[in-house]
Design a protein around this motif. Structure first.
Motif, mmCIF file in Angstrom:
data_model
loop_
_atom_site.group_PDB
_atom_site.id
_atom_site.type_symbol
_atom_site.label_atom_id
_atom_site.label_comp_id
_atom_site.label_asym_id
_atom_site.label_seq_id
_atom_site.Cartn_x
_atom_site.Cartn_y
_atom_site.Cartn_z
ATOM 1 N N GLU A 16 0.826 -1.210 0.000
ATOM 2 C CA GLU A 16 0.000 0.000 0.000
ATOM 3 C C GLU A 16 0.858 1.256 0.000
ATOM 4 O OE1 GLU A 16 -2.464 3.225 0.522
ATOM 5 O OE2 GLU A 16 -2.855 1.274 -0.379
ATOM 6 N N GLY A 17 1.843 1.297 0.891
ATOM 7 C CA GLY A 17 2.672 2.485 1.005
ATOM 8 C C GLY A 17 3.445 2.791 -0.266
ATOM 9 N N ILE A 18 3.908 1.751 -0.940
ATOM 10 C CA ILE A 18 4.688 1.939 -2.162
ATOM 11 C C ILE A 18 3.809 2.321 -3.341
ATOM 12 C CG2 ILE A 18 6.089 0.722 -3.892
ATOM 13 C CD1 ILE A 18 7.336 -0.867 -1.614
ATOM 14 N N THR A 19 2.636 1.731 -3.433
ATOM 15 C CA THR A 19 1.806 1.910 -4.630
ATOM 16 C C THR A 19 0.778 3.032 -4.546
ATOM 17 O OG1 THR A 19 0.194 0.251 -3.867
ATOM 18 C CG2 THR A 19 2.040 -0.532 -5.230
ATOM 19 N N GLU A 20 0.471 3.527 -3.348
ATOM 20 C CA GLU A 20 -0.609 4.508 -3.201
ATOM 21 C C GLU A 20 -0.378 5.759 -4.040
ATOM 22 O OE1 GLU A 20 -3.942 6.225 -2.638
ATOM 23 O OE2 GLU A 20 -3.630 4.340 -1.572
ATOM 24 N N PHE A 21 0.845 6.233 -4.110
ATOM 25 C CA PHE A 21 1.096 7.496 -4.786
ATOM 26 C C PHE A 21 1.802 7.335 -6.124
ATOM 27 C CE2 PHE A 21 1.044 8.375 -0.174
ATOM 28 C CZ PHE A 21 -0.149 9.075 -0.152
ATOM 29 N N ILE A 231 4.874 4.310 7.176
ATOM 30 C CA ILE A 231 6.336 4.363 7.066
ATOM 31 C C ILE A 231 6.790 4.210 5.615
ATOM 32 C CG2 ILE A 231 8.486 3.212 7.723
ATOM 33 C CD1 ILE A 231 7.063 2.399 10.350
ATOM 34 N N SER A 232 6.255 3.213 4.929
ATOM 35 C CA SER A 232 6.669 2.972 3.546
ATOM 36 C C SER A 232 6.210 4.106 2.615
ATOM 37 C CB SER A 232 6.143 1.622 3.051
ATOM 38 O OG SER A 232 4.745 1.507 3.223
#
Length: 274
Positions: A16-21, A231-232
């Protein structure tokens, strides 16, 4: 306590953290990752996918607190840059809030599947490729330069992100570039625009699905996912801003097209992708 479940929650939080933006669809990747790992029950997994996005958006608030505060107070004080950004974000948020409240549950019930994700990835990749090959003249180099008209159009484009695989970030960033925003301005506006949408969807879905989560363990799994996604995402935001200052989005176009074709091939043939 199921340690394997918590490990899967950590992996999902990283995804999620890597792909959200990134313009590659966080929801699509979370759906596929969930199926790959056989993560939780379908009902709990669906809630998890929506709620942990709030961890990623918390990273945006943390990273851009001063500018966001300026946008919020600018509406009241009348400071030009802050007022324009604040009102622009409000105007851009209205379309997807209305459409999400009206069709959100239908989208979850009908469109959360591999084929929809694959088609969304491919079509979005082709659009990114076309926009990068046909650049527009830049009229908004910084996010504070975005006009109300541009904000409304970006908000309308964002509605497409309700379709899994489309990518909210992809729709708003590429849509912004089509309207004359620089890559940096389009990327940062996409960051900010996610705040009301993702927080609202996360709180609404969490409340409506509260009966699905039972006991302390379920809520701890959610908490782990939110913390890891925060965090990610914080790391990714800093990397992405530096990336768009020097490079285009073509790598994401090819990634979307290739991954979408692979997913579509396996979905239509009945072969097992995993």
């Amino acid at each position: 306590m199921d340690l394997l479940l918590f490990l899967k929650a950590i992996i999902m939080g990283i995804v999620e953290g890597i792909t959200e933006f990134l313009p590659i669809s966080s929801t699509g990747h979370l759906i596929l990752a969930s199926e790959l790992m056989n993560f939780w029950t379908p009902e709990k997994s669906a809630v998890f996918v929506v709620v942990i996005q709030m961890g990623a958006i918390a990273a945006v608030i943390y990273e851009y607190w001063s500018r966001l505060w300026g946008a919020a107070t600018g509406i009241i004080t009348g400071e030009e840059n802050g007022r324009r950004l604040g009102l622009g974000l409000i105007l851009a948020s209205i379309p997807i809030i209305l459409m999400g409240l009206t069709f959100g549950q239908w989208v979850k019930d009908v469109l959360f599947n591999d084929i929809t994700v694959a088609i969304g990835l491919i079509v979005g990749g082709l659009i990114i490729w076309w926009v990068e090959k046909n650049p527009r003249a830049i009229n908004a180099p910084e996010v504070e330069n975005i006009s109300y008209k541009q904000a409304i159009y970006i908000g309308l484009i964002q509605v497409l992100s309700l379709i899994p695989g489309t990518s909210r970030s992809g729709a708003t960033i590429i849509g912004g570039m089509m309207l004359g925003l620089s890559r940096k301005a389009a990327t940062e506006f996409s960051f900010f625009l996610g705040i009301p949408v993702i927080v609202g969807a996360g709180l609404l879905d969490g409340w409506q699905s509260r009966h699905v989560l039972q006991g302390t363990t379920d809520w701890l799994v959610i908490a782990v996912g939110v913390i890891v996604s925060f965090i990610s995402a914080l790391i990714l935001i800093r990397v992405l801003v530096a990336y768009v200052a020097k490079r285009d989005f073509m790598i994401f176009a090819w990634y979307r097209i290739a991954s979408g074709l692979i997913i579509l091939l396996f979905a239509l043939t009945g072969w097992k992708l995993w």
